[in-house]
Design an enzyme around this catalytic site. Structure first.
Site, PDB file in Angstrom:
ATOM      1  N   GLU A   1       0.793  -1.232   0.000  1.00  0.00           N
ATOM      2  CA  GLU A   1       0.000   0.000   0.000  1.00  0.00           C
ATOM      3  C   GLU A   1       0.831   1.292   0.000  1.00  0.00           C
ATOM      4  O   GLU A   1       0.620   2.176   0.828  1.00  0.00           O
ATOM      5  CB  GLU A   1      -0.960  -0.009   1.214  1.00  0.00           C
ATOM      6  CG  GLU A   1      -1.952  -1.143   1.153  1.00  0.00           C
ATOM      7  CD  GLU A   1      -2.918  -1.164   2.328  1.00  0.00           C
ATOM      8  OE1 GLU A   1      -4.106  -1.366   2.087  1.00  0.00           O
ATOM      9  OE2 GLU A   1      -2.480  -0.995   3.487  1.00  0.00           O
TER      10      GLU A   1
HETATM   11  C1  ACM Z   1      -2.392  -5.491   3.842  1.00  0.00           C
HETATM   12  O1  ACM Z   1      -3.508  -5.900   4.200  1.00  0.00           O
HETATM   13  N1  ACM Z   1      -2.239  -4.243   3.453  1.00  0.00           N
HETATM   14  C2  ACM Z   1      -1.236  -6.348   3.846  1.00  0.00           C
END
Ligand code: ACM
Length: 703
Positions: free
Chosen positions: A334
């Site tokens: 992310e």
């Molecule tokens: C995640 O759930 N961003 C690894």
């Protein structure tokens, strides 16, 4: 975590490692190969690979003794001592002899062939054989790890019989389907003190999990003491962090239980806390402050400057020394790229190095980090996002995005771990996780070689909505069903059997000090503001927290790290056992409406709910934490009323039936909406009753 829902993938079993040595074939045994439908009533979880039941039982009495007859070392000794202490706890036999003999005879003979590795390996032999006759039990394994699993199986086999505690005569050959069976605990978003981690390690041992993946840094906190960069804990943790001494204690505690500890330091994104302490390594000027909100945030390490890698080299070097495991997790998920886009130097760096996209830039970063991790003797792990063509093949991919992404990693030559489908923070029923196979389905077309790269799986306990108080209730007992998916043969699929055994394991976990049950009345008393929680508990027992990631969307007050988790939604269990039992009873009644016994049981439950709903209304004025529950308890009253009417008029034909049904169904529709961020889990079963009923009541039967 923008995970959009669990992938439900039914796969097939392959690649099980099973040792075939040491199989006693006693003449009176009858073979009980694990078949979903025919499995015996043994309350084991995870179910062993192979079980042969015999007749009779081995008595467990205060004369119980243990002998370690082959390889013997301190690790095995401690495992046996812990076993004896659990045995005392389980039976109340405080006079049990805690000394361990070297030679038979003994009630339990433990025979281990060789020492296990000093730093537990990811693919060590964990198999064991356990043979119980009415005279003695014999546990045999290659390593102490196998013995630890066998001892846990033995503990689960102990049952109270009319003549005392006993273990049934049985022969078990067992080995895990997958070598990597983990639980990830996020200690960043809400800090999880050492005792929380340790009691969860006890639970993990009981269900044969072998990896604690410790998510130690994120936007909301950097949770490990660094001697080289002390501002990390001083400025990045709100004072809530593990000292290095505590980390070493936890690692030793885990090692004793056959559990590896894999640390995760999430980079280059999810680094707000780190950059609060050391803003000089950020991609934007800062200053930064510890994040209080939930989501994906901008602060990101600057991947273009040598100073960043110098810092990471020193930090990873320090942490690689602290955590002995062979694997080191760098996160990598992310990265939103906003700070990279906004920085002219970074844009220029990308141009000069022919890095067209931010993904390319992150791949460049990962390659440099991988060299650092390797230099310190570790194998790098990261989330799906690190999978890029130039990533060294030794790097392991942990897939939170799904089986497809895991399969892609395996096809490209990487080993992988599945976490998609095992996100505990989605508060889904155990059956839903249980239906997810770790191995990608045949349609994905993995070769045998590629399938061998699937090391196993990890459940993830992200900590936005859990604290030390309720985290156990989000992990357990569902984790035991998931542990079975990771350990047992793929053919083990019987959901009613899983739920029956899950309730037994849940009580066993109570005995180990897990607080999934004990914290519940404490939280309810806080909400009620008084000791008598009988009616509130009746309500709480039939609700479930809102599922998936709807908690943020449906919140009246925006949830942040500063908002207390002290509401009914925090106390309610992920899966209502009462609602499940009620649904089973309703199905049984609908299959056989003449059964007056079931009918009266259903009626008694409906009446109890109806009465609780009425009794709750005065309390709603008493405590501010009760206020939001008023519409919910009204709904409980309305749906139990609908159920009672349906029962009363079951089988009656009536001209006004359709009108009655329409009216009741609209009551049920309204009551099935999320209220106070929980849902009434009994509504679907009551709907079935209403739909099947002749209906047409003129007045409530319960008034
Ligand atoms: C995640 O759930 N961003 C690894």
């Amino acid at each position: 975590m923008n995970y959009s829902g669990p992938a439900i993938i039914l796969g097939y079993f392959s690649g099980q490692k099973m040792r075939t040595v040491f199989l006693f074939v006693l003449p009176f045994l009858f073979i009980m190969q694990l078949q979903a439908q025919t499995h015996p009533q043994l309350d084991l979880m995870p179910l062993p690979a192979q079980v042969e039941m015999g007749n009779g039982e081995l008595q467990i009495n205060p004369a119980f003794s243990v002998a370690i007859t082959a390889h013997d070392d301190a690790l095995l000794r401690r495992a046996v001592e812990r076993f004896l202490s659990h045995l005392r706890g389980k039976t109340g036999m405080t006079a049990l002899d805690m000394s361990v003999a070297k030679l038979p005879p003994a009630t339990l003979v433990v025979e281990v062939e060789q020492p296990s590795e000093s730093v537990q390996g990811a693919e060590e032999d964990e198999s064991y054989s356990l043979t119980v006759t009415s005279a003695e039990a014999h546990l045999h394994s290659r390593t102490a790890l196998g013995a630890m699993h066998g001892l846990q199986t033995f503990l689960q086999l102990i049952e109270a019989t009319p003549s005392g505690f006993a273990v049934p005569v049985v022969s078990i050959e067992d080995a895990p389907r997958f070598p990597w069976r983990g639980l990830m605990i996020d200690a960043s978003r809400h800090f999880m003190p050492v005792d929380v981690i340790e009691r969860n390690l006890d639970g993990m041992e009981a269900v044969k999990l072998n990896v604690l993946h410790w998510h130690l840094s994120d936007d909301q906190g950097f949770r490990v003491e660094s001697k080289k960069f002390p501002k990390l804990q001083e400025l990045g943790s709100d004072g809530l962090y593990y000292t290095q001494k505590q980390i070493r204690e936890v690692i030793a505690f885990a090692h004793d239980r056959g559990i590896r500890v894999v640390p995760e330091f999430d980079i280059p994104g999810h680094t707000t806390a780190l950059l609060t302490a050391y803003p000089e390594f950020a991609s934007a000027p800062g200053p930064f402050k510890i994040e209080r909100n939930w989501g994906v945030f901008n602060p990101t390490l600057d991947p273009t400057r040598d100073a960043t890698y110098k810092f990471l080299d020193a930090l990873i070097g320090e942490m690689a020394g602290l955590f002995p495991d062979h694997y080191f997790h760098i996160g990598g998920d992310e990265v939103n790229g906003k700070e990279w886009n906004g920085n002219a130097n970074i844009r220029e760096f990308k141009r000069v190095h022919h890095l067209a996209t931010n993904d390319d830039l992150q791949a460049y970063f990962n390659e440099r980090v991988e060299r650092i991790v390797t230099k310190y003797g570790k194998t790098m792990i990261g989330w799906d996002e690190i999978l890029r063509p130039n990533l060294p093949k030794s790097a392991v991919i942990q897939s939170w995005r799904g089986a497809q992404s895991l399969a892609e990693a395996a096809k490209q030559g990487h080993r992988g771990i599945l976490s998609a489908g095992f996100y505990l923070d989605l508060v889904l029923p155990a059956s839903q996780h249980y239906a997810v196979d770790v191995m990608p389905p045949p349609a994905v077309g993995l070769t045998d070689e590629e399938q061998k790269r699937i090391l196993g799986a990890e459940a993830c306990m992200w900590a936005e909505y859990v604290t030390a108080e309720n985290v156990d209730s989000r992990i357990w007992p569902r984790m035991a069903a998931i542990a079975e998916r990771f350990w047992s043969p793929q053919s083990v699929q019987d959901i009613p059997s899983m739920y029956r055994r899950l309730e037994v394991v849940s009580r066993q976990l109570d005995g180990l000090g897990l607080t999934h049950n004990t914290s519940y009345p404490i939280m309810l008393r806080r909400i009620a503001g008084e000791d008598d929680i009988s009616n509130l508990r009746t309500l709480a027992d039939v609700v479930e927290p809102t599922k998936g990631y709807t908690r943020m969307k449906t919140a009246a007050v925006k949830p942040t790290a500063l908002v207390p988790l002290n509401r009914l939604v925090d106390a309610a269990r992920p899966e209502s056992v009462t609602a499940r039992h009620f649904a089973e009873m309703t199905d049984a009644f609908l299959a056989n409406p003449a059964d007056a016994n079931i009918k009266s049981n259903i009626e008694a439950m409906l009446k109890q709910w109806h009465a609780a709903a009425l009794a709750l209304s005065p309390l709603e004025e008493k405590s501010f934490l009760m206020k939001e529950l008023a519409p919910l308890s009204q709904s409980l009253g309305a749906v139990s009323d609908a159920g009672l009417q349906a029962l009363q008029h079951f089988g009656e034909a009536s001209a006004s039936a359709q009108e009655w049904k329409t009216q009741q169904l609209s009551v049920l529709d309204a009551a099935s909406q999320t209220q106070a961020q929980v849902t009434l889990a009994i509504v679907p079963a009551i709907r079935k009753l209403v739909e099947a009923s002749g209906g047409a009541a003129t007045a409530s039967p319960s008034k």
